[in-house]
Design an enzyme around this catalytic site. Structure first.
Site, PDB file in Angstrom:
ATOM      1  N   LEU A  45      24.201  49.427  38.085  1.00  0.00           N
ATOM      2  CA  LEU A  45      24.804  50.559  38.796  1.00  0.00           C
ATOM      3  C   LEU A  45      25.801  50.006  39.798  1.00  0.00           C
ATOM      4  CD1 LEU A  45      22.813  53.324  40.742  1.00  0.00           C
ATOM      5  CD2 LEU A  45      24.232  51.697  41.971  1.00  0.00           C
ATOM      6  N   ASN A  46      26.964  50.693  39.948  1.00  0.00           N
ATOM      7  CA  ASN A  46      27.809  50.378  41.099  1.00  0.00           C
ATOM      8  C   ASN A  46      28.360  51.661  41.710  1.00  0.00           C
ATOM      9  OD1 ASN A  46      29.435  49.812  38.550  1.00  0.00           O
ATOM     10  ND2 ASN A  46      31.106  49.618  40.015  1.00  0.00           N
ATOM     11  N   ASP A  47      29.642  51.771  41.958  1.00  0.00           N
ATOM     12  CA  ASP A  47      30.217  52.797  42.839  1.00  0.00           C
ATOM     13  C   ASP A  47      29.657  54.211  42.627  1.00  0.00           C
ATOM     14  OD1 ASP A  47      31.808  50.559  42.902  1.00  0.00           O
ATOM     15  OD2 ASP A  47      33.694  51.609  42.618  1.00  0.00           O
ATOM     16  N   SER A 107      36.030  54.438  38.548  1.00  0.00           N
ATOM     17  CA  SER A 107      35.610  55.351  39.611  1.00  0.00           C
ATOM     18  C   SER A 107      36.568  56.517  39.835  1.00  0.00           C
ATOM     19  CB  SER A 107      35.431  54.576  40.919  1.00  0.00           C
ATOM     20  OG  SER A 107      34.307  53.748  40.842  1.00  0.00           O
ATOM     21  N   ARG A 167      43.511  52.364  41.039  1.00  0.00           N
ATOM     22  CA  ARG A 167      42.316  53.063  40.573  1.00  0.00           C
ATOM     23  C   ARG A 167      41.625  53.855  41.697  1.00  0.00           C
ATOM     24  NH1 ARG A 167      41.481  47.474  39.960  1.00  0.00           N
ATOM     25  NH2 ARG A 167      40.190  46.495  41.569  1.00  0.00           N
ATOM     26  N   ASP A 168      40.578  54.581  41.288  1.00  0.00           N
ATOM     27  CA  ASP A 168      39.614  55.248  42.172  1.00  0.00           C
ATOM     28  C   ASP A 168      40.199  56.460  42.898  1.00  0.00           C
ATOM     29  OD1 ASP A 168      38.284  52.916  41.435  1.00  0.00           O
ATOM     30  OD2 ASP A 168      38.561  51.945  43.380  1.00  0.00           O
ATOM     31  N   GLU A 222      40.099  49.179  47.533  1.00  0.00           N
ATOM     32  CA  GLU A 222      39.387  49.960  46.540  1.00  0.00           C
ATOM     33  C   GLU A 222      38.779  51.214  47.166  1.00  0.00           C
ATOM     34  OE1 GLU A 222      37.995  47.335  42.918  1.00  0.00           O
ATOM     35  OE2 GLU A 222      36.619  47.057  44.610  1.00  0.00           O
TER      36      GLU A 222
END
Length: 490
Positions: A45-47, A107, A167-168, A222
């Site tokens: 799992l991350n962001d 993300s 990104r994100d 990020e």
């Protein structure tokens, strides 16, 4: 284990049921599975992504590589809650299964529009030469929980002047228009945030780079997030490539914020200093949302990129932090566990003591999953504090050093920690002769809130199951302590 590129880009759909069952069995046998934190069923799992309130429920998604504790091809996994406390796994939300996101659904964020939940995310794609081409995409969830992707990206290309580290997207609505901030890297390899606008979440216009007073602050920013609290703007981002300075910036990558109001017309923000959001070892890529009652709620990734963890050998890695309400007081962000978490409280115990250059334990004060609030008042002690998850060989130590006027979190003896070049102690300045520690301890984590959320230390710890003791201490003189503890999950 070294993972090959081919293994990292193996999809969940391409493995057998027996392989998945074996992985779930391996993960289930891990002694460090959490009791009340969001964690992956398998893999990494991350962001946190798409954090929002829609159709009577909180929705929280996260980056997920199902097949192991590495950053492989990313899915969005969906979990939901009616109360920010009890979370229900709702399955995969976005699969990396099209030209939009062939090498990972990266993300993004969520916003309610046209009575649906719009999810804007970065699709990671690569060409035959393995060159990255990020695309910003839209997926839409209806009230039945069905999610469908738009067939074409809404932002096809990276604008001139920026690399493929782009990104994100984080979306909000202001004065009838939608805006999105996106984390970016300039072609001179410095980090920044850019701004887009849209009338309808479909057609997006590049407004420009947000002008800040941090033109050379790391090589990539990020997971940006912009919001206002009581009219005060806040820009949160996670800069990579910041050198340590004093007690700050001691992790591989950092997360923090500046206070300042974004002028969307001039794409500029007149802001104050950059502050870290968390002083612990394991906190990154936070995302916020506005609750129905107006509170601003934050969740972070309790982990960091490019770091190994003891659970890697068990087939999984990382979890999310508990939800926190954030406010602005005296020019700084305050973070407090959301009040709903009081519903987790089980058996309550209280104790108090006058400590004089000694260590004390209290009857019934032990455990591996609990909440505890402890207030110290120093008379002439040099330091005071708490040791948790204690056994003969292990302990995690929280100290208030009155001489240096600092709080220290020491996980030197916290258990099975991988050797790290980033040290085993984290510190922050704190003045005064009184200090309050509020702890949320789980099987393999500690979230420490100092003085009602003025500072927070978030950290993974990996002690043995039998390391369950709690001790209170004062050194070099006298201090009084008052403690109340609640069991969780027992």
């Amino acid at each position: 284990m070294q993972w090959t590129t081919e293994q990292r880009y193996t999809r969940l759909e391409d493995i057998s049921k027996s392989e998945l069952a074996a992985l779930k069995k391996q993960v289930g046998g891990s002694p460090w599975r959490q009791t009340y934190h969001i964690q992956p069923e398998t893999g990494l799992l991350n962001d946190p992504n798409g954090f929002s309130f829609y159709n009577g429920e909180y929705h929280l998604f996260y980056q997920w590589f199902p097949l192991g504790p590495v950053h492989g091809i990313k899915y969005w996994y969906h979990t939901k809650s009616k109360d920010l406390v009890h979370w229900e796994n709702a399955g995969i939300a976005i699969r990396p299964d099209s030209d939009l996101d062939s090498h990972g659904a990266y993300s993004g964020s969520g916003i309610v529009h046209n009575d649906q939940l719009y999810l804007m995310y970065t699709g990671n794609t690569r060409d035959e030469q393995w060159v990255r081409h990020p695309k910003q995409n839209i997926a839409i969830m209806d009230k039945q929980g069905i999610i469908q992707k738009k067939q074409k990206p809404v932002i096809h290309e990276v604008p001139p002047g920026y690399t493929d580290h782009f990104r994100d997207p984080k979306v909000w609505k202001e004065n009838g228009l939608f805006y999105a901030v996106i984390g970016a890297q300039r072609t001179n390899l410095t980090g920044c945030v850019v701004l887009y606008s849209s009338p309808d979440m479909e057609t997006w216009t590049f407004e420009g780079e947000i002008k800040t007073a941090l033109p050379r602050f790391g090589y990539m920013w990020e997971c940006p997030d912009y919001f206002t609290i009581d009219g005060q703007g806040v820009l949160v981002f996670s800069p990579q490539g910041i050198a340590p300075k004093g007690d700050c910036y001691h992790n591989i990558y950092q997360s923090g914020y500046v206070l300042g109001n974004l002028d969307v017309e001039t794409q500029s923000i007149d802001h104050g200093a950059f502050f870290e959001l968390d002083r612990g070892f394991d906190f990154y890529a936070p995302q916020t949302m506005e609750a129905p009652d107006g509170r601003r709620i934050l969740v972070g990734w309790m982990g960091l990129p490019e770091m190994s963890y003891p659970t890697d050998s068990h087939g999984w890695a990382h979890c999310l932090t508990l939800p926190r309400e954030i406010t602005i007081e005296n020019g700084r962000l305050m973070q407090r566990p959301v009040r709903e978490l009081e519903r987790l409280r089980g058996v309550q115990m209280e104790a108090s003591a006058d400590l004089c250059d000694e260590v004390q334990t209290f009857d019934s004060f032990s455990g591996t999953a609990f909440e505890m609030i402890c207030s110290f008042e120093l008379e002439d002690a040099d330091s005071c504090g708490i040791e948790i998850r204690v056994s003969e060989e292990e302990k995690t130590v929280i100290t208030y050093d009155a001489l240096k006027q600092k709080v220290h979190l020491d996980r030197t003896y916290s258990g099975a920690l991988t050797d790290s070049p980033y040290g085993t102690v984290r510190s922050c300045s704190l003045a005064g002769d009184k200090v309050t520690f509020r702890l949320f301890v789980d099987s393999s984590s500690l979230e420490l809130f100092v003085n009602d959320g003025a500072e927070v230390f978030t950290s993974r710890i990996f002690p043995s199951k039998d390391s369950a003791g709690i001790r209170f201490f004062a050194k070099g003189g006298r201090a009084t302590c008052q403690a109340v503890k609640w069991t969780i999950g027992e």
